[in-house]
Design a protein around this motif. Structure first.
Motif, PDB file in Angstrom:
ATOM      1  N   ALA A   1       0.919  -1.019  -0.035  1.00 31.37           N
ATOM      2  CA  ALA A   1       0.065  -0.179  -0.181  1.00 31.37           C
ATOM      3  C   ALA A   1       0.857   1.236   0.109  1.00 31.37           C
ATOM      4  O   ALA A   1       2.061   1.036   0.277  1.00 31.37           O
ATOM      5  N   VAL A   2       0.282   2.462  -0.329  1.00 33.83           N
ATOM      6  CA  VAL A   2       0.745   3.653  -0.502  1.00 33.83           C
ATOM      7  C   VAL A   2       0.212   4.632   0.311  1.00 33.83           C
ATOM      8  O   VAL A   2      -1.027   4.715   0.348  1.00 33.83           O
ATOM      9  N   GLY A   3       1.076   5.113   1.513  1.00 29.87           N
ATOM     10  CA  GLY A   3       0.107   6.051   2.326  1.00 29.87           C
ATOM     11  C   GLY A   3       1.258   6.533   3.666  1.00 29.87           C
ATOM     12  O   GLY A   3       2.479   6.585   3.338  1.00 29.87           O
ATOM     13  N   SER A   4       0.720   6.771   4.825  1.00 29.22           N
ATOM     14  CA  SER A   4       1.396   7.490   5.704  1.00 29.22           C
ATOM     15  C   SER A   4       1.715   8.934   5.475  1.00 29.22           C
ATOM     16  O   SER A   4       1.361   9.891   6.045  1.00 29.22           O
ATOM     17  N   HIS A   5       2.470   9.147   4.359  1.00 31.23           N
ATOM     18  CA  HIS A   5       2.953  10.355   4.006  1.00 31.23           C
ATOM     19  C   HIS A   5       2.846  10.202   2.370  1.00 31.23           C
ATOM     20  O   HIS A   5       3.150   9.194   2.025  1.00 31.23           O
ATOM     21  N   PRO A   6       2.908  11.294   1.583  1.00 30.50           N
ATOM     22  CA  PRO A   6       2.722  11.157  -0.112  1.00 30.50           C
ATOM     23  C   PRO A   6       4.052  10.210  -0.322  1.00 30.50           C
ATOM     24  O   PRO A   6       5.310  10.580  -0.278  1.00 30.50           O
ATOM     25  N   GLY A   7       3.758   9.130  -0.931  1.00 28.03           N
ATOM     26  CA  GLY A   7       4.779   8.439  -1.529  1.00 28.03           C
ATOM     27  C   GLY A   7       5.468   7.284  -0.849  1.00 28.03           C
ATOM     28  O   GLY A   7       6.212   6.371  -1.509  1.00 28.03           O
ATOM     29  N   TYR A   8       4.993   7.291   0.426  1.00 31.39           N
ATOM     30  CA  TYR A   8       5.652   6.283   1.268  1.00 31.39           C
ATOM     31  C   TYR A   8       5.092   4.925   1.108  1.00 31.39           C
ATOM     32  O   TYR A   8       3.629   4.551   0.733  1.00 31.39           O
ATOM     33  N   CYS A   9       5.819   3.630   0.802  1.00 27.20           N
ATOM     34  CA  CYS A   9       5.293   2.559   0.426  1.00 27.20           C
ATOM     35  C   CYS A   9       5.406   1.486   1.776  1.00 27.20           C
ATOM     36  O   CYS A   9       6.334   1.349   2.364  1.00 27.20           O
ATOM     37  N   TYR A  10       4.189   0.897   2.033  1.00 22.97           N
ATOM     38  CA  TYR A  10       4.304  -0.280   2.940  1.00 22.97           C
ATOM     39  C   TYR A  10       4.728  -1.326   2.265  1.00 22.97           C
ATOM     40  O   TYR A  10       3.911  -1.779   1.239  1.00 22.97           O
ATOM     41  N   LEU A  11       5.657  -2.049   2.726  1.00 21.42           N
ATOM     42  CA  LEU A  11       6.356  -3.176   2.012  1.00 21.42           C
ATOM     43  C   LEU A  11       6.035  -4.486   2.899  1.00 21.42           C
ATOM     44  O   LEU A  11       6.054  -4.529   4.312  1.00 21.42           O
ATOM     45  N   GLY A  12       5.919  -5.642   2.040  1.00 23.97           N
ATOM     46  CA  GLY A  12       5.827  -6.917   2.712  1.00 23.97           C
ATOM     47  C   GLY A  12       7.101  -7.518   2.634  1.00 23.97           C
ATOM     48  O   GLY A  12       7.951  -7.235   1.770  1.00 23.97           O
ATOM     49  N   GLY A  13       7.460  -8.647   3.404  1.00 29.25           N
ATOM     50  CA  GLY A  13       8.353  -9.651   2.948  1.00 29.25           C
ATOM     51  C   GLY A  13       9.616  -9.639   3.547  1.00 29.25           C
ATOM     52  O   GLY A  13      10.673 -10.246   3.178  1.00 29.25           O
ATOM     53  N   MET A  14       9.606  -8.909   4.693  1.00 28.37           N
ATOM     54  CA  MET A  14      10.924  -8.706   5.484  1.00 28.37           C
ATOM     55  C   MET A  14      11.198  -9.987   6.030  1.00 28.37           C
ATOM     56  O   MET A  14      10.192 -10.437   6.750  1.00 28.37           O
ATOM     57  N   ASP A  15      12.217 -10.267   6.274  1.00 20.12           N
ATOM     58  CA  ASP A  15      12.778 -11.635   7.033  1.00 20.12           C
ATOM     59  C   ASP A  15      12.473 -11.406   8.584  1.00 20.12           C
ATOM     60  O   ASP A  15      13.143 -10.141   9.121  1.00 20.12           O
ATOM     61  N   PRO A  16      11.908 -12.192   9.345  1.00 22.49           N
ATOM     62  CA  PRO A  16      11.588 -12.048  10.772  1.00 22.49           C
ATOM     63  C   PRO A  16      12.988 -11.932  11.637  1.00 22.49           C
ATOM     64  O   PRO A  16      12.987 -11.416  12.790  1.00 22.49           O
ATOM     65  N   ARG A  17      13.961 -12.280  11.137  1.00 20.83           N
ATOM     66  CA  ARG A  17      15.288 -12.413  11.891  1.00 20.83           C
ATOM     67  C   ARG A  17      15.769 -10.847  12.345  1.00 20.83           C
ATOM     68  O   ARG A  17      16.382 -11.044  13.240  1.00 20.83           O
ATOM     69  N   ILE A  18      15.266  -9.961  11.606  1.00 22.54           N
ATOM     70  CA  ILE A  18      15.709  -8.559  11.532  1.00 22.54           C
ATOM     71  C   ILE A  18      14.699  -7.898  12.255  1.00 22.54           C
ATOM     72  O   ILE A  18      14.976  -6.581  12.327  1.00 22.54           O
ATOM     73  N   ALA A  19      13.543  -8.408  12.467  1.00 18.51           N
ATOM     74  CA  ALA A  19      12.529  -7.422  13.122  1.00 18.51           C
ATOM     75  C   ALA A  19      13.084  -6.947  14.248  1.00 18.51           C
ATOM     76  O   ALA A  19      13.518  -7.580  15.252  1.00 18.51           O
ATOM     77  N   THR A  20      12.830  -5.551  14.455  1.00 18.89           N
ATOM     78  CA  THR A  20      13.244  -4.960  15.734  1.00 18.89           C
ATOM     79  C   THR A  20      12.083  -3.923  16.120  1.00 18.89           C
ATOM     80  O   THR A  20      11.528  -3.316  15.175  1.00 18.89           O
ATOM     81  N   PRO A  21      11.712  -3.918  17.294  1.00 20.86           N
ATOM     82  CA  PRO A  21      10.739  -3.150  17.948  1.00 20.86           C
ATOM     83  C   PRO A  21      10.828  -1.420  17.687  1.00 20.86           C
ATOM     84  O   PRO A  21      11.868  -1.169  17.590  1.00 20.86           O
ATOM     85  N   ARG A  22       9.596  -0.889  17.218  1.00 23.46           N
ATOM     86  CA  ARG A  22       9.858   0.560  16.931  1.00 23.46           C
ATOM     87  C   ARG A  22      10.567   1.441  18.316  1.00 23.46           C
ATOM     88  O   ARG A  22      10.457   0.621  19.360  1.00 23.46           O
ATOM     89  N   ARG A  23      10.895   2.437  18.096  1.00 26.56           N
ATOM     90  CA  ARG A  23      11.652   2.969  19.337  1.00 26.56           C
ATOM     91  C   ARG A  23      10.917   3.697  20.143  1.00 26.56           C
ATOM     92  O   ARG A  23       9.707   4.040  19.929  1.00 26.56           O
TER      93      ARG A  23
END
Length: 218
Positions: free
Chosen positions: A130-152
């Motif tokens: 999807a595209v949103g949050s702010h103009p042009g920002y892309c929500y991406l799928g498919g990241m490897d869960p090994r590098i998942a890191t909580p938001r700050r």
């Protein structure tokens, strides 16, 4: 009984359709298909895909939104995933250094080396969900869960456009300067939104991104 979608009001001007289950590429493709169908209905002004959801705005506020909500439920039960085969954008990324100030935090959380994080992050082809949050920002799928890191815990007040970041189980590229609660691990010169470009938004749902390491600054 299978899980049902959740439909809620967004004021008097729109409905939010939330798909049941996890956010997957197949579910997202069904969201795209539902958006294409809903946009043909005379009472719908716009159908905007989000992550596992669809915002449907009205041409005019109806006396009751329930008929449209029921129409969305029925359409969801019958739509097939839309096989959008868009462009694949190769995106050079400089990892670490001043452009990736939170790489150390991702290392600390995952226990992986910088080189491992770069290799894992740059391996997939990331579909644009999807595209949103702010103009042009892309929500991406498919990241490897090994590098998942909580938001700050404390968001950064300003990161530059082109910042490549990890937030939870997702990664993305900031399309413009602004605040962020994600962990910035690199940067790119690519700009995803340019008002002088036609169209101004670089990518659309169905397109994909491949991150190409341009170097690693330690």
């Amino acid at each position: 009984m299978s899980a049902q979608p959740v439909i809620s009001h967004l004021g008097v001007t729109a409905l939010l359709f939330e798909a049941p289950g996890d956010t997957t590429l197949e579910t997202q493709r069904r969201i795209w298909s539902l958006a294409h169908e809903a946009e043909t209905w005379p009472e719908v002004r716009e159908a905007v895909p989000g992550m596992n959801n669809l915002m449907v705005t009205f041409v005019r506020p109806p006396q009751s939104p329930e008929p449209l909500a029921e129409r969305l439920r029925k359409a969801w039960a019958s739509v097939s995933p839309l096989p959008l085969a868009g462009r694949v954008l190769e995106l050079p990324v400089m990892y670490g250094g001043e452009g990736g100030p939170h790489m150390a935090d991702v290392v600390a959380h995952t226990g992986l080396r910088v080189d491992d994080i770069v290799a894992i992050h740059s391996a997939p082809v990331y579909p644009v969900y999807a595209v949103g949050s702010h103009p042009g920002y892309c929500y991406l799928g498919g990241m490897d869960p090994r590098i998942a890191t909580p938001r700050r815990k404390t968001p950064v007040l300003k990161i530059p456009g082109g910042a490549v970041s990890i937030g939870g189980a997702q990664t993305g590229v900031s399309a413009s300067d602004g605040p962020s609660g994600w962990n910035t691990i690199g940067s790119t010169a690519m700009r995803f939104f340019d008002i002088a470009r036609d169209p101004p938004v670089l990518l659309q749902p169905g397109d994909s991104i491949v991150f190409k390491p341009a170097g690693v600054i330690r």
